[in-house]
Design a protein around this motif. Structure first.
Motif, short mmCIF file in Angstrom:
data_model
loop_
_atom_site.label_atom_id
_atom_site.label_comp_id
_atom_site.label_asym_id
_atom_site.label_seq_id
_atom_site.Cartn_x
_atom_site.Cartn_y
_atom_site.Cartn_z
N VAL A 19 -41.19 34.88 56.03
CA VAL A 19 -41.73 36.45 56.13
C VAL A 19 -40.40 37.49 55.92
CG1 VAL A 19 -43.31 35.85 58.26
CG2 VAL A 19 -40.96 36.53 58.81
N ILE A 20 -40.96 38.27 55.33
CA ILE A 20 -39.90 39.66 55.00
C ILE A 20 -40.48 40.80 55.65
CG2 ILE A 20 -39.17 41.05 52.92
CD1 ILE A 20 -39.69 38.46 50.97
N LEU A 21 -39.66 41.39 56.24
CA LEU A 21 -39.69 42.70 56.99
C LEU A 21 -39.12 43.89 56.24
CD1 LEU A 21 -39.05 41.51 60.74
CD2 LEU A 21 -41.30 41.32 59.31
N ARG A 22 -39.78 45.14 56.15
CA ARG A 22 -39.37 45.82 55.15
C ARG A 22 -38.93 47.21 55.99
NH1 ARG A 22 -42.37 43.04 51.87
NH2 ARG A 22 -41.56 42.58 50.02
N ASN A 28 -29.77 59.51 53.22
CA ASN A 28 -28.20 59.82 52.98
C ASN A 28 -27.53 58.77 53.89
OD1 ASN A 28 -28.94 60.92 55.26
ND2 ASN A 28 -27.39 62.54 55.07
N HIS A 29 -28.10 57.93 54.52
CA HIS A 29 -27.37 56.79 55.31
C HIS A 29 -26.49 55.85 54.60
CE1 HIS A 29 -29.16 58.25 59.61
NE2 HIS A 29 -28.72 59.33 58.90
N LEU A 30 -25.51 55.52 55.27
CA LEU A 30 -24.68 54.41 54.50
C LEU A 30 -24.69 53.08 55.32
CD1 LEU A 30 -21.56 56.50 53.68
CD2 LEU A 30 -23.69 56.02 52.25
N TYR A 31 -24.99 52.92 56.62
CA TYR A 31 -24.70 51.75 57.30
C TYR A 31 -26.22 51.55 57.78
CZ TYR A 31 -19.88 51.82 57.58
OH TYR A 31 -18.40 51.84 57.27
N PHE A 32 -26.65 50.27 57.90
CA PHE A 32 -28.11 49.46 58.06
C PHE A 32 -28.02 48.47 58.90
CE2 PHE A 32 -29.08 52.59 54.72
CZ PHE A 32 -28.25 52.28 53.63
N ASN A 52 -23.47 47.11 50.18
CA ASN A 52 -24.15 46.13 49.60
C ASN A 52 -23.62 44.58 50.30
OD1 ASN A 52 -26.30 47.23 48.01
ND2 ASN A 52 -24.58 47.81 46.57
N GLU A 53 -23.10 44.61 51.34
CA GLU A 53 -22.73 43.33 51.90
C GLU A 53 -22.88 43.37 53.41
OE1 GLU A 53 -19.02 42.41 50.13
OE2 GLU A 53 -17.95 43.66 51.74
N ILE A 54 -22.98 42.16 53.88
CA ILE A 54 -22.97 42.13 55.38
C ILE A 54 -21.67 42.30 56.00
CG2 ILE A 54 -23.26 40.42 57.34
CD1 ILE A 54 -25.56 38.92 55.82
N SER A 55 -21.50 43.18 56.90
CA SER A 55 -20.19 43.69 57.50
C SER A 55 -20.05 42.88 58.86
CB SER A 55 -20.11 44.92 57.74
OG SER A 55 -21.22 45.86 58.20
N GLU A 56 -21.26 42.63 59.58
CA GLU A 56 -21.10 41.61 60.59
C GLU A 56 -22.55 41.09 60.93
OE1 GLU A 56 -19.53 43.75 64.07
OE2 GLU A 56 -19.62 41.85 65.33
N SER A 66 -31.90 36.54 56.18
CA SER A 66 -31.02 37.32 55.21
C SER A 66 -31.33 38.39 55.08
CB SER A 66 -30.99 36.39 53.67
OG SER A 66 -32.49 36.53 53.29
N VAL A 67 -30.51 39.39 54.48
CA VAL A 67 -31.01 40.59 54.44
C VAL A 67 -30.68 41.09 52.73
CG1 VAL A 67 -30.63 41.62 56.67
CG2 VAL A 67 -28.78 41.31 55.18
N GLU A 68 -31.17 42.16 52.32
CA GLU A 68 -30.98 42.49 51.01
C GLU A 68 -31.43 44.11 51.07
OE1 GLU A 68 -32.47 40.66 46.85
OE2 GLU A 68 -34.02 40.76 48.66
N ARG A 69 -30.61 44.75 50.16
CA ARG A 69 -30.98 46.05 49.71
C ARG A 69 -31.53 45.83 48.25
NH1 ARG A 69 -31.15 51.18 51.47
NH2 ARG A 69 -30.05 52.67 50.19
#
Lengths: 115, 113
Positions: A19-22, A28-32, A52-56, A66-69
């Motif tokens: 599954v992919i959740l969107r 203008n936010h920087l952290y997701f 563009n990378e996982i921070s924690e 997995s996550v992706e932007r």
């Protein structure tokens, strides 16, 4: 007022399926972030993403996640092979941190049901 | 690992009176605390926050108090309104680039007309 949006609102899938959740964070936010809430339990942190990378990531966020932007607006959470215990509400959040403050804005959530 | 605890699962108050929601934490590295309000089938909505360098923050009817020595914070709502009926979550974070929030279990507030 800007808001975080999530699609779909409800996803039903068979065990073992992907599954992919969107999510579309505030522009203008920087952290997701992704969080989840199993029925009757507390909201749990899954993963944070910056530049563009996982921070924690939490212990829950194993190799099945997995996550992706993929572009400048979407932020996705993929579960490769769903398990029954993945059934939960999944919330996306975003923030524009300043000086250490961390006011996160949450989307309405996607209810994932794994059968 | 319950680093943030809300020991009261529910609270019922009369309209117009004060609502006091409590939260305790164990991690002394936490330096930012937030309260979120959540209605059924919706995501948490940010309500108010407080930094560990302060002991009080007020926004309209909502005031958050922080007692660092006791590792305790509380949210005061006065006067309470029926529309305040919701689940209230306390959350905490430590100063870091990740911004991970640790949530309490939530307290269901019912404000009776």
């Amino acid at each position: 007022e800007p808001e975080v949006t999530q699609t779909p609102s409800h996803q039903v899938t068979q065990m073992g399926q992907e599954v992919i959740l969107r999510c579309v964070p505030i522009s203008n936010h920087l952290y997701f972030y992704w969080y989840r809430q199993i029925l009757g339990q507390k909201v749990e942190f899954l993963v944070s993403f910056y530049n563009n990378e996982i921070s924690e990531k939490s212990e829950i966020f194993d190799d099945q996640f997995s996550v992706e932007r993929p572009d400048g607006s979407n932020f996705t959470l993929k579960i490769r092979s769903t398990k029954l215990e993945d059934s939960a509400m999944y919330f996306c959040a975003s923030s524009e941190p300043s000086g250490g403050d961390n006011e996160q804005f949450f989307g309405p959530g996607t209810r994932l049901t794994v059968l | 690992d319950q680093q943030v605890k809300q020991n009261s699962p529910s609270l019922s108050v009369q309209e117009g009176r004060i609502s006091i929601l409590n939260c305790d934490y164990t991690n002394s590295m936490f330096d930012y605390f937030l309260w979120y309000k959540k209605y059924p089938a919706e995501g948490p909505t940010f309500l108010i926050s407080i930094s560990s360098i302060k002991d009080k923050n007020e926004d309209g009817r909502f005031t958050v108090f922080l007692n660092k020595s006791a590792k305790h914070l509380s949210l005061h709502i006065v006067p309470s309104q029926p529309g305040d009926s919701a689940v209230y979550f306390c959350a905490a974070s430590a100063h870091s680039n990740t911004g991970k929030l640790i949530f309490g279990q939530g307290t269901t507030l019912q404000v009776k007309p």
